[in-house]
Design an enzyme around this catalytic site. Structure first.
Site, mmCIF file in Angstrom:
data_model
loop_
_atom_site.group_PDB
_atom_site.id
_atom_site.type_symbol
_atom_site.label_atom_id
_atom_site.label_comp_id
_atom_site.label_asym_id
_atom_site.label_seq_id
_atom_site.Cartn_x
_atom_site.Cartn_y
_atom_site.Cartn_z
ATOM 1 N N HIS A 266 0.835 -1.206 0.000
ATOM 2 C CA HIS A 266 0.000 0.000 0.000
ATOM 3 C C HIS A 266 0.867 1.253 0.000
ATOM 4 O O HIS A 266 0.671 2.180 -0.784
ATOM 5 C CB HIS A 266 -0.921 0.017 1.230
ATOM 6 N N HIS A 280 -7.298 4.292 0.994
ATOM 7 C CA HIS A 280 -6.352 3.446 1.733
ATOM 8 C C HIS A 280 -6.704 1.953 1.620
ATOM 9 O O HIS A 280 -5.905 1.140 1.181
ATOM 10 C CB HIS A 280 -6.330 3.894 3.201
#
Ligand SMILES: [Zn+2]
Length: 386
Positions: A266, A280
């Site tokens: 990520h 996110h």
């Protein structure tokens, strides 16, 4: 080595002081803040969330006899924004800072509270990340790239999540929360296997790992009916279960169970501008799939996971992340950031090479595409997330 300097690893579990979740929970905020001994709280939020919540919060603070002072959140949790809010706390003599809204306002409240030396409270109106529960903030650069994790010695004094607001928010928020929460067990399991440390500088307790696994189980059971309910703005027991998974269990599970490759991927994705249309939790889902590939997870595990998360509205391909036509140079940038020395990918039981990680990312494309086809979804496109 003397006993005093002996650094035998210890197990550590961290949690917020109190967790309150349910329909109308925000109406109790004043009484709960008052219960913390606060006389002059500051509420940090953006204009949109303020517009949605001001009436409820005004009434709740009036009932509790608390003055209500709002501070407008600038939108990105940068170090500069945290310092600015800390000055507002100091100048106004505030004794608690409440982050109201989503993860970015909440993370900024933590950072500014820590700068000012006052406790912080999370008041969540969406369930898109596990930020409300944890003792760390994700700090971004002004341009929106991941900069660093900032760790605190305390969790929020109080977490309040109002599921009515969660149900009324766009379903994409809860879907992102599901993506963030699914990674929790994938990563905690890897940390446990590797005997690595969690995010609070200890070995995982059984509680930390088990709550991460419970998070996973609840999502498989309830995520799809919960997302369907939230499409219609309904609060059902499935919605309550999934909000508990995305907010409480994911937070406790990642912090005390530990992070590994999914969140490192990520962070790597945030280094490339063309992934910034994803939230996110959406980027984390690409990270979860990449970690499973790296670990050599069997198709019997990875395929159902890709199918389920595609059905949950999460990206399962690089194409959706804006990287469909990305050449190796672009992916190298992602991998370099994901493998920075401070990154949690190094908590895996093995040390993948740069090339291993890049190949795993490439492999996600095919896995994700086949999963989408099996569940009847069309050609993946980044436009689904704009
Ligand atoms: Zn996360």
């Amino acid at each position: 080595m003397s006993e005093k300097t002996d650094r035998t690893p210890v197990s550590v579990f961290a949690s917020p002081g109190r967790y309150v979740q349910g329909r109308g929970a925000l109406g109790r905020l004043g009484a709960l803040i008052s219960g913390l001994g606060s006389r002059r709280p500051l509420v940090l939020t953006d204009d949109v969330v303020r517009g949605l919540t001001e009436e409820v919060i005004t009434e709740s603070f009036e009932e509790a006899g608390l003055p209500l002072v709002f501070e407008r959140f600038g939108g990105v949790p940068t170090s500069a924004e945290a310092e600015r809010v800390a000055r507002v706390i100091d100048e106004g003599g505030h004794d608690v800072v409440i982050g109201l809204g989503g993860g970015t306002a909440i993370d900024t409240a933590k950072a500014s509270g820590d700068n000012s030396g006052v406790p912080w409270v999370s008041a969540a109106t969406v369930a898109s990340t596990d930020a409300p529960t944890s003792a760390l903030s994700v700090i971004y650069t002004e341009s929106g790239s991941f900069e660093a994790y900032r760790f605190y010695d305390r969790n929020p004094a109080l977490v309040v999540v109002d599921t009515q607001y969660v149900a009324e928010a766009p379903v994409r928020f809860l879907s992102a929360g599901v993506g963030d929460a699914f990674a929790t067990w994938i990563e905690a399991r890897a940390v446990r296997r590797a005997h690595s440390q969690n995010m609070v500088e200890g070995l995982p307790t059984h509680a930390g790992s088990t709550l991460a696994e419970l998070c996973w189980d609840l999502l498989w059971r309830s995520a799809l009916p919960a997302l369907e309910a939230v499409e219609k703005n309904l609060v059902t027991p499935d919605v309550e279960a999934v909000v508990e998974a995305t907010t409480l269990l994911s937070g406790l599970g990642f912090e005390s169970g530990g992070l590994a490759a999914a969140h490192a991927i990520h962070d790597g994705l945030t280094a490339v501008d063309r992934t910034h249309h994803l939230t996110h939790g959406e980027k984390v889902n690409i990270g979860s799939l990449t970690q499973l590939v790296l670990e050599g997870a069997p198709a019997s595990e990875i395929d159902p996971f890709a199918e389920f998360t595609a059905r949950a509205g999460l990206p399962t391909t690089l194409t959706e992340a804006g990287l469909g036509d990305a050449d190796d140079a672009v992916l190298d940038e992602v991998v370099r950031a994901a493998m920075a020395p401070s990154e949690t990918i190094h908590k895996l039981a093995f040390e993948p090479s740069h090339r291993d990680v890049r190949d795993a990312l490439h492999a996600v494309e095919g896995i994700g595409r086949r999963a989408r086809t099996r569940v009847g979804l069309g050609e993946p496109t980044p436009e689904d997330y704009t």
